[in-house]
Design an enzyme around this catalytic site. Structure first.
Site, PDB file in Angstrom:
ATOM      1  CE  LYS A  79      -3.830   1.796   2.919  1.00 25.14           C
ATOM      2  NZ  LYS A  79      -4.653   1.474   4.106  1.00 25.14           N
ATOM      3  CB  SER A 154      -8.116   3.233   3.317  1.00 26.86           C
ATOM      4  OG  SER A 154      -7.222   2.656   4.254  1.00 26.86           O
ATOM      5  CB  SER A 178      -8.102   0.214   6.089  1.00 24.08           C
ATOM      6  OG  SER A 178      -8.899   1.352   5.996  1.00 24.08           O
TER       7      SER A 178
HETATM    8  N1  GLN Z   1     -12.993   3.641   7.149  1.00 22.04           N
HETATM    9  C1  GLN Z   1     -12.275   3.990   8.331  1.00 22.04           C
HETATM   10  C2  GLN Z   1     -11.833   5.433   8.269  1.00 22.04           C
HETATM   11  O1  GLN Z   1     -12.088   6.061   7.314  1.00 22.04           O
HETATM   12  C3  GLN Z   1     -11.125   3.070   8.544  1.00 22.04           C
HETATM   13  C4  GLN Z   1      -9.974   3.368   7.661  1.00 22.04           C
HETATM   14  C5  GLN Z   1      -8.754   2.580   8.003  1.00 22.04           C
HETATM   15  O2  GLN Z   1      -8.823   1.518   8.629  1.00 22.04           O
HETATM   16  N2  GLN Z   1      -7.603   3.099   7.617  1.00 22.04           N
HETATM   17  O3  GLN Z   1     -11.247   5.943   9.142  1.00 22.04           O
END
Ligand code: GLN
Length: 488
Positions: A79, A154, A178
């Protein structure tokens, strides 16, 4: 069968035996990337020539003994929130456009030492804020099972790369789901390790009391092999635990069934009113399969679940507003062209550099930390967090691990939640609380809702990843979702 369709462990074994070359495997993945990338858009950066050169050099100097090269010749991606020396690292943000880190993240160093070949950097929601990978400043990644739909987020680029067989594994990060959620939406495997299990040195910080790095793969044994390489103490991350790393493969294969294991079903998750019928049915089938494998199923309760979204989004935004203060136009990336004065240089650089979702979080975070509101919001959210953690500790005294859906619905259409951030935040209901508790969670594919994949998560006690692998491996094998690939 094409080489890229094999699992990581299968290709690793062929490489060790010398039945295929690292160059052939790398080429197979690069061809697959060329074929799928125009529609999937999972990668922000590639290093095709360098990867091939590395593979050829490795073939020319094959080690006699692979014990310290457990991933020898295996192509992977990471990532774009992890630094890779010499490769642009942007966290999918304009504010880091052109930033080339001078060092490798700890986990990247570990992959390289283990002999993995890094092919590229995966797209993501900007600074890992989002659940769809639409909030990237560069492109929206699509779901390889249906390119009109989101891959989740994400770490959506990582999940899409793995599901489309562009690589054998990817590293994602999980602050509130994520890794687990995109794994579930793309039909692959993902594990968020226990807080402190994996070093965050070289991970661009979002919310430091939540963030964890973890692998995404097509099989549970592949995830175990990857975690084996990246887990362990690192003095450069003061939150990284010195707890010894067990042999995950041994834990995973310790028994052939699930006899003696007690699985808890959290009432609040299965009774959730927004739970899609197809997701509920696939989860039920997985629970039945666990029972047939000998597990005992009990119902448990996580009574503070309804407060997890509010608590998480206050705390994560607060930490983000502080972590992202470093992007000031002075030290990294984007600086506005003609600032009127110093104040304007900061404001304009940040206004131009950060996307709308990131700006929303910074504003919200600064607000809940401000003198007049700290007690009402930040302190309250921190107190609620402790109650949620206690729910998990109590539930995990009544069973060995919890089983729950990952996402209330399967992958939705790109653009479907465009105008309403709250609607997107509500999709995180089943994943956020585990990060509030700091515990490990493994997302495994268990079936389909219509033509879209569905995953469940197995959530365990601190540092009990081995047992999650044991259960996940058995379940995916009996459910026929081991090494599942998107039909593209
Ligand atoms: N969807 C969650 C957020 O926007 C989790 C994102 C993540 O785990 N990086 O914060």
């Amino acid at each position: 069968m094409e080489l890229f369709e094999l699992s990581l462990c299968e290709v690793r074994d062929l490489l060790r035996k010398g039945e295929v070359s690292a160059e052939a495997v790398t080429r197979s993945c690069l061809n697959r990337i060329n074929a799928t990338e125009p529609s999937v858009k999972a990668l922000l950066g590639r290093r095709d020539e360098a990867a091939l050169k590395q593979a050829r050099a490795m073939d020319a100097a094959r080690p006699a003994d692979f014990s310290d090269k457990p991933l020898w010749g295996v192509p992977v991606t990471v990532k774009d929130v992890l630094t890779v020396k010499g490769m642009p690292t942007t966290a999918a943000s304009k504010i880091l456009e052109g930033f080339v880190p001078p060092y490798d993240a700890h986990v990247v160093e570990k992959l390289e030492q283990a002999g993995a070949i890094i092919l590229g950097k995966n797209n993501m929601d900007e600074f890992a804020m989002g659940s769809t990978t639409e909030h990237s400043a560069y492109a929206a990644t699509t779901n390889p099972w249906d390119v009109e739909r989101v891959p989740g987020g994400s770490s959506g680029g990582s999940a899409a790369s793995v599901a489309a067989c562009q690589c054998f594994a990817s590293l994602g990060s999980d602050t509130g789901g994520s890794i687990r959620q995109p794994a579930s939406l793309c039909g692959c495997v993902g594990i968020k390790p226990t807080y402190g299990r994996v070093s965050r040195y070289g991970l661009l910080a979002y919310a430091s009391s939540f963030d964890q790095v973890g692998p995404m793969t097509r099989t549970v044994e592949d995830a175990a092999a990857m975690l084996q390489v990246i887990a362990g103490h690192d003095r450069r991350d003061s939150t990284c635990s010195p707890v010894a790393v067990p042999d995950y493969n041994a834990a995973m294969t310790a028994q052939a069934d699930l006899k003696g294991l007690k699985l808890g079903l959290p009432r609040e998750f299965f009774g959730h009113e927004g739970l899609d019928a197809g997701v509920a049915a696939a989860c039920q089938k997985a629970v039945d399969a666990a029972r047939e494998l000998g597990a005992e199923i009990v119902e448990v309760s996580l009574p503070h679940t309804e407060y997890s979204i509010a608590s998480y989004y206050i705390l994560a935004a607060a930490e983000a507003s502080s972590n992202l203060a470093r992007y000031d136009g002075v030290r990294y990336g984007h600086r506005t062209a003609a600032p009127k004065n110093l104040e304007d240089m900061y404001t304009s650089s940040r206004t131009e550099g950060f996307g709308p979702e990131v700006q929303r979080r910074i504003l919200l975070g600064s607000y809940v930390l401000s003198a007049g509101y700290y007690d009402a919001y930040y302190r309250k959210a921190a107190q609620v967090r402790r109650l949620i953690r206690q729910d998990y500790l109590d539930a995990l005294r009544q069973c060995d691990m919890l089983v729950a859906p990952v996402s209330p619905v399967p992958a939705w259409k790109i653009g479907e939640m465009g105008g309403d951030p709250l609607q997107m935040y509500f999709m995180d209901i089943f994943t956020l609380s585990l990060n509030l508790a700091g515990l490990p969670g493994l997302s495994v594919p268990v079936g389909m809702s219509g033509s879209l994949p569905v995953g469940i998560q197995l959530m365990g006690r601190a540092f009990d990843e081995g047992r999650l692998f044991l259960a996940g491996d058995k379940l995916t094998r009996v459910l026929g979702t081991h090494n599942q690939r998107a039909p593209m």
